[in-house]
Design a protein around this motif. Structure first.
Motif, PDB file in Angstrom:
ATOM      1  N   ILE A 148      52.605  48.017  89.014  1.00 26.66           N
ATOM      2  CA  ILE A 148      53.496  48.883  88.220  1.00 26.66           C
ATOM      3  C   ILE A 148      54.479  48.038  87.412  1.00 26.66           C
ATOM      4  N   LEU A 193      60.842  50.953  99.386  1.00 23.13           N
ATOM      5  CA  LEU A 193      59.546  51.470  99.865  1.00 23.13           C
ATOM      6  C   LEU A 193      59.125  50.794 101.167  1.00 23.13           C
ATOM      7  N   PRO A 248      61.133  51.515 105.584  1.00 19.60           N
ATOM      8  CA  PRO A 248      60.630  52.189 106.791  1.00 19.60           C
ATOM      9  C   PRO A 248      59.627  51.341 107.559  1.00 19.60           C
ATOM     10  N   LEU A 306      51.076  54.084 107.869  1.00 16.46           N
ATOM     11  CA  LEU A 306      51.679  53.758 106.568  1.00 16.46           C
ATOM     12  C   LEU A 306      50.735  52.869 105.749  1.00 16.46           C
ATOM     13  N   THR A 342      46.301  55.927  98.752  1.00 16.81           N
ATOM     14  CA  THR A 342      47.025  56.327  97.533  1.00 16.81           C
ATOM     15  C   THR A 342      46.785  55.316  96.412  1.00 16.81           C
ATOM     16  N   LEU A 355      45.616  55.657  92.536  1.00 14.47           N
ATOM     17  CA  LEU A 355      46.632  55.426  91.500  1.00 14.47           C
ATOM     18  C   LEU A 355      46.364  54.178  90.658  1.00 14.47           C
ATOM     19  N   VAL A 357      47.399  53.147  86.571  1.00 12.80           N
ATOM     20  CA  VAL A 357      48.405  52.127  86.217  1.00 12.80           C
ATOM     21  C   VAL A 357      47.755  51.005  85.419  1.00 12.80           C
ATOM     22  N   ALA A 378      53.014  57.248  88.892  1.00 12.85           N
ATOM     23  CA  ALA A 378      52.337  56.467  89.941  1.00 12.85           C
ATOM     24  C   ALA A 378      53.335  56.070  91.028  1.00 12.85           C
ATOM     25  N   TYR A 379      54.525  55.632  90.605  1.00 14.35           N
ATOM     26  CA  TYR A 379      55.547  55.240  91.587  1.00 14.35           C
ATOM     27  C   TYR A 379      55.996  56.456  92.410  1.00 14.35           C
ATOM     28  N   ALA A 405      54.256  59.026  93.250  1.00 14.77           N
ATOM     29  CA  ALA A 405      53.234  59.331  94.267  1.00 14.77           C
ATOM     30  C   ALA A 405      53.326  58.342  95.430  1.00 14.77           C
ATOM     31  N   LEU A 406      53.527  57.066  95.087  1.00 10.75           N
ATOM     32  CA  LEU A 406      53.651  56.032  96.133  1.00 10.75           C
ATOM     33  C   LEU A 406      54.909  56.270  96.979  1.00 10.75           C
ATOM     34  N   ALA A 407      55.992  56.673  96.292  1.00 11.76           N
ATOM     35  CA  ALA A 407      57.257  56.930  97.003  1.00 11.76           C
ATOM     36  C   ALA A 407      57.107  58.129  97.937  1.00 11.76           C
ATOM     37  N   VAL A 422      54.549  59.210  99.607  1.00 12.91           N
ATOM     38  CA  VAL A 422      53.820  58.995 100.866  1.00 12.91           C
ATOM     39  C   VAL A 422      54.690  58.313 101.923  1.00 12.91           C
ATOM     40  N   THR A 423      55.773  57.661 101.488  1.00 16.55           N
ATOM     41  CA  THR A 423      56.663  57.039 102.489  1.00 16.55           C
ATOM     42  C   THR A 423      57.647  58.069 103.056  1.00 16.55           C
ATOM     43  N   PHE A 473      57.403  59.278 106.680  1.00 15.48           N
ATOM     44  CA  PHE A 473      57.785  58.234 107.638  1.00 15.48           C
ATOM     45  C   PHE A 473      59.304  58.163 107.778  1.00 15.48           C
ATOM     46  N   LEU A 474      59.995  58.366 106.636  1.00 13.28           N
ATOM     47  CA  LEU A 474      61.463  58.326 106.661  1.00 13.28           C
ATOM     48  C   LEU A 474      62.032  59.560 107.352  1.00 13.28           C
TER      49      LEU A 474
END
Lengths: 217, 227
Positions: free
Chosen positions: A147, A165, A168, A199, A206, A210, A214, B147-148, B150-152, B154-155, B158-159
Motif C-alpha cells: 500500500i 495494525l 494486537p 490473525l 484478506t 486485496l 493495490v 484496501a487499508y 479492509a485490512l484494518a 480484520v484486526t 481481535f481488538l
C-alpha cells in the motif's frame, strides 16, 4: 519471485543489514542498560517477553517495508506487473519477508536468551509461537508495504500504518512468550497461539483478495 | 419537497427520542448494584457510542468494498465519512469510559485491556486518514484507502473480543457476556436498547449529512471542470 528476491537481496543486502544491525544494536543497548540483574524475579517473565518482542518488532519494521518500495525506486514495478501474476508477486514477497524475519528470530532470540538470562520452560511452544508470529507479522507488513509503495512519504507512512495494525498481534505474542517462559504446558500458551494463528490466517486470506487491487491501482 | 418534509419529520422524531432516552437514563432506570453512586448510568451513553463506532467501521468496510467493485467516487466519500464518524464516536466512548474509570477506580486511565484496545482502534483509523492525505491522485487514494480499510477491519475483532479476554480486565462484563446471558435490570435494559436505537439514528443522520455534502462538492467540482 522468491528466488528473484533472494538474489536481489544478496546483491545489495540492504534489508538483511538493516534488520540484523537494528536488532543487534537494540539488543546490546537493552542488555547494557537493563541486563539480566536489574529486573526483579517476579517481573522477569513479563518484562523479558515484552522487551524481546519490542526488539524483534522494530527491527522487523526497519527491513520489511522495502520489498515493494525498492521496486518503485528502481522503476522495476511496471516490468514486474507485466512479467508475473499479482499472486505470484505477493507470494514471493511474503515468502521473502517470512524468511527474513525467521532469520532474524533464529539469530536474535538465542542471543537475547543468553544475554538477558531468559529461561524458557516451554521451548517447543515458544518455537511454535515464534513461527506463527513470524507469518502474521510478515503478512501484515507485506500488505502494508504494498500500500505505502504507491503513496508519498512511504518511509514514515509504513510505521504509521503498520504499528497500530500489529499492536494486537504484539500483545498476544508477549502474552504467549510470558506463558512459555513460566510453563512447559501447551495448554497455557494455546489461547495466545490460537489468537496469533487466527490473525495470521485472516491477514493472509484478506491479502490474497486485496493485493491484486493495490498492485494494479 | 416530500423528501425534505419526511427528513424534517425524522429529525424531530429523533430529537424527541433522544430526549426520552436522556430522561430515561437519569429518572426511569434504577440505580445499578455494585457500582459507585450513580456511575453506572453512563452505560446508557458509553455502550451506544462504542456500538456506533463499530457500526461506523462496518459501514466504512461496506463502502470500501463497494468502491473496489464499482470505482464510484461517492463510495469513497461514503467510506471516509463513516470512518470519520467512527473516530468521533470512538473518542466519545473513550472519554465516557475514562469518566467511569475515574469514579469507579480513582484514575481516568488504568491501562485496562479495553482502554488500550480502543486506543489502538483509534490509531488504526487515524492512520487511515494519514494514508488518504498521503495520496494525491483521487482514484489511487480511494483504492489504497479501501484496501487499508479492509485490512484494518480484520484486526478489529481481535481488538474488541480477543485482546481484552487475554489479560485481566477491570471492565464490567459486556452486555452479552461469555455465559451468553444479559445481567441487567429490565428497566435498565429498556433504556439501553432505546439509547442504542437513538444513537444509531444520530449516526444515520450525521452520515447522511456528510454524504450529501460530499455529493454537492463532487457536483461543484464536475461543473468547474466542465467550464
Amino acid at each position: 519471485m522468491f528466488a528473484k528476491e533472494v538474489r536481489s537481496e544478496l546483491r545489495a543486502r540492504v534489508a538483511v543489514n538493516a534488520i540484523g544491525l537494528f536488532g543487534l544494536t537494540t539488543l546490546v543497548a537493552v542488555a547494557y542498560q537493563i541486563g539480566p540483574y536489574q529486573i526483579h524475579e517476579q517481573d522477569r517473565p513479563h518484562l523479558l517477553a515484552a522487551l524481546l518482542w519490542i526488539i524483534l518488532f522494530f527491527a522487523a519494521l526497519s527491513g520489511l517495508q522495502r520489498v515493494f518500495v525498492k521496486e518503485e525506486d528502481a522503476h522495476t514495478a511496471k516490468t514486474l506487473r507485466l512479467a508475473a501474476s499479482p499472486l505470484a508477486v505477493w507470494g514471493g514477497k511474503l515468502a521473502f519477508n517470512v524468511a527474513l524475519l525467521a532469520a532474524l528470530e533464529t539469530f536474535l532470540v538465542p542471543l537475547y536468551c543468553i544475554l538477558m538470562r531468559m529461561m524458557v520452560q516451554g521451548i517447543l511452544p515458544l518455537i511454535a509461537l515464534l513461527a506463527v508470529g513470524c507469518l502474521a507479522m510478515a503478512a501484515t507488513a507485506t500488505m502494508v508495504a504494498a500500500i505505502i509503495a504507491r503513496a508519498a512519504g512511504s518511509g514514515t507512512l509504513f510505521a504509521i500504518l503498520a504499528v497500530p495494525l500489529m499492536l494486537p498481534l504484539l500483545v498476544m505474542l508477549i502474552q504467549g512468550t510470558r506463558m512459555a517462559m513460566t510453563s512447559p504446558a501447551w495448554g497455557d500458551i494455546l489461547p495466545a497461539l490460537q489468537g496469533v494463528g487466527a490473525l495470521a490466517g485472516v491477514t493472509v486470506v484478506t491479502s490474497i483478495y486485496l493485493f491484486p487491487v493495490v498492485w494494479h491501482d | 419537497m416530500i423528501e425534505k418534509t419526511t427528513w424534517s419529520i425524522w429529525h424531530w422524531l429523533l430529537g424527541a427520542w433522544m430526549l426520552v432516552v436522556v430522561y430515561g437514563a437519569f429518572f426511569y432506570a434504577p440505580t445499578a448494584q455494585g457500582f459507585v453512586g450513580e456511575s453506572a448510568r453512563i452505560v446508557f451513553f458509553h455502550v451506544p457510542q462504542a456500538w456506533v463506532a463499530v457500526l461506523a467501521f462496518c459501514v466504512n468496510l461496506w463502502a470500501s468494498l463497494r468502491y473496489l467493485a464499482r470505482r464510484d467516487p461517492l463510495d469513497d466519500a461514503r467510506a471516509a465519512a463513516a470512518a470519520r464518524l467512527g473516530l468521533v464516536f470512538c473518542v466519545l466512548a473513550t472519554l465516557t469510559g475514562s469518566l467511569f474509570a475515574k469514579v469507579m477506580w480513582g484514575e481516568f486511565w488504568n491501562w485496562d485491556p479495553r482502554q488500550i484496545s480502543i486506543v489502538i482502534l483509534l490509531l488504526v483509523y487515524a492512520a487511515y486518514f494519514a494514508l488518504r492525505e498521503a495520496v494525491a491522485d483521487e482514484e489511487r487514494r480511494g483504492g489504497l484507502a479501501a484496501a487499508y480499510a479492509a485490512l484494518a477491519f480484520v484486526t478489529m475483532p481481535f481488538l474488541v473480543f480477543v485482546v481484552p479476554r487475554i489479560y485481566f480486565s477491570l471492565h464490567p462484563d459486556t452486555l452479552i457476556n461469555v455465559r451468553g446471558e444479559i445481567d441487567m435490570d429490565g428497566r435498565m435494559l429498556q433504556v439501553l436498547l432505546a439509547a442504542l436505537v437513538g444513537f444509531t439514528g444520530v449516526f444515520i443522520w450525521l452520515y447522511t449529512l456528510e454524504v450529501r455534502v460530499a455529493r454537492v462538492l463532487m457536483a461543484r467540482r464536475r461543473r468547474e471542470e466542465n467550464v
